[in-house]
Design a protein around this motif. Sequence first.
Motif: not given
Length: 628
Positions: A598-627
């Motif tokens: 069986r595949v076991k999935i263990t949470v080693v760290k859990a942080d509440k989502a920081d929406y400003a940081s997550e938005s920057r991450h998504m913008l970086d993904l979009i920027s990489n797609l455009w490149r």
Amino acid sequence: MSVNLTPNAIPAIVSGDMNSKPLVQVLDIKLIPNSKQQERYRILLSDAVSSQHAMLATQLNDRVQTGRVKKGSVVQLIDYICSPIQNRKIVVVLNMETIIPDCEIIGNPKTFVESDLPTQGALPNNNLENSFKSNNVHLPAQNTNCNMQNFRPTVKPSYQLPPLPVYKSHGAIVKNEAPAHIIPIAALNPYQGRWAIKARVTAKGGLRRYNNARGDGKVFSFDLLDSDGGEIRVTCFNAVVDRFYDAIEIGRVYLISKGSLKPAQKNFNHLKNEWEILLDLASTVELCPDEDGSIPRQQFSFRHISDIANVDNNSILDVIGVVTFVNPSVPILRKNGMETRRRNLNIKDCSGRSVELTLWGEFCNREGQKLQEMVNAGFFPILAIKAGKVNDFTGKSIGTISSTQLFINPDFSEARSLRDWFDRGGKDSASVSISKDIIPGVPKNDVRKTVSQIKNEGLGRSDKPDWITVRARISFIKTDTFCYPACPLLIGDRQCNKKVTRSDNTRWQCDRCNQEFEECDYRYLLQAQILDPTGIAWVTAFQESGEDILGYSAKELYMLKYEQQDDEKFGGIIKSRLFNQFVLRLKIKEELYGDEQRVKITVVKADKADYASESRHMLDLISNLWRH
């Protein structure tokens, strides 16, 4: 009833006097609404001439709510602090006693003007720069605003021996009675027959007892610092302990002679000296009654928190930072059956990093309790740690040892620079933990995935585990077996944590430690379901990640559910955590359960989502797609 308030109490408090325990009157009380934290009260204090606003620590809220403190009350301030924040002084009352519950307003107090206080001249920049150079401290360019340097005494000219005294001949001299020369600690060596040093005690270890092949014994040691910056450790055994233990006090200056030198035991001695002094019954230790201002009270060699990430395990170092949160003190049983206490807190500095500090034993109740009261009151104190021990069990952390010293809001340049940085924006600046964020064996550049990719890409089925990060919500938490009884004993400086069983109705037994004890610890074994727009998966969260998700320790929730049997409150806590969005770091590995893989999935760290940081991450993904 005639009442005399302490004269000039307000100016004294604002100027930094924390020890006078003044008698003052409460002129006004206001409740400050705060939806994010506990209720806070602001009070107006008076000494009959001047008045000053102060904040009540949250643990004193009941004094106001029960009417023990109200407008007109005369109180004695027992414990309080005053710190500059954004160009004004903030007084925080940590403890006080009500002397007269209700009294007419005394005098005609006016608002105290801080500009009436004498100001200290600022340290010139060139002196600060020279101090860096003279102490060979090399700081990264981006950290120059922190102004952190070695806290060391001014370097004196090279030492010269004083002229020898002249003795008249009175016949044969059986023994040389000439007084020993006072020499710097740095000049000590085993080949000197007669010497004396004048130094201040900067640290004193506790009395320790031992047993070896030669029988039982006792030992204690203390550290010395002289006016030239030299440091050395002094050790006493058995009968010498009885002679000197009570006489040695931290902060006092002594004249010490007739000791012997031996090589320093670097496993236990962190001072920068290759020798230690061993005292015997012929040694002399004389207290110098007059204060010697040329000998500093302490010497530091501070390291930035960012540097600690590259320091070897078990290293001893000095560090200074701002305390950002303090956990409660918890009891811990050592393997020898003795109980001690542990308290974890977090400090950050201007290097952009934070680190976990673990307080052990008496540090929990002394400095630890005071730090917790300050942080609970909304004040984030500066903490200087002298001789902390580096641990690399979960990333890098620092722990106290017997020779550790803690200084809360010390008055020297490094602390003032750090306070200025924190108040000017450092409080809100992001910092990366070098403790829990760095997990042994986890790649620093783990990749983002969706929940469906775990199955679709066959993650975890290779020889090595896969480490990924997902942004997901907790949709369900199993509550029937959310934790297990764990061994609280220490093995070295780590807790055992193995599952324990009942040996009878009142005691628990650990098979690993082969010990019995009355109370066990409880640790999370949390089974939860996570989901994102692409799919659902079951995960397991252990102690630290379980606390990150639920916000309570496993023991607190166990007591709530099974001891207090408050199912309504317990269920409310669980429900409040559902469908919150987290950024989860996952370890994925295939394991054998019976005859099934069986595949076991263990949470080693859990942080509440920081929406400003997550938005920057998504913008970086979009920027990489455009490149591409």
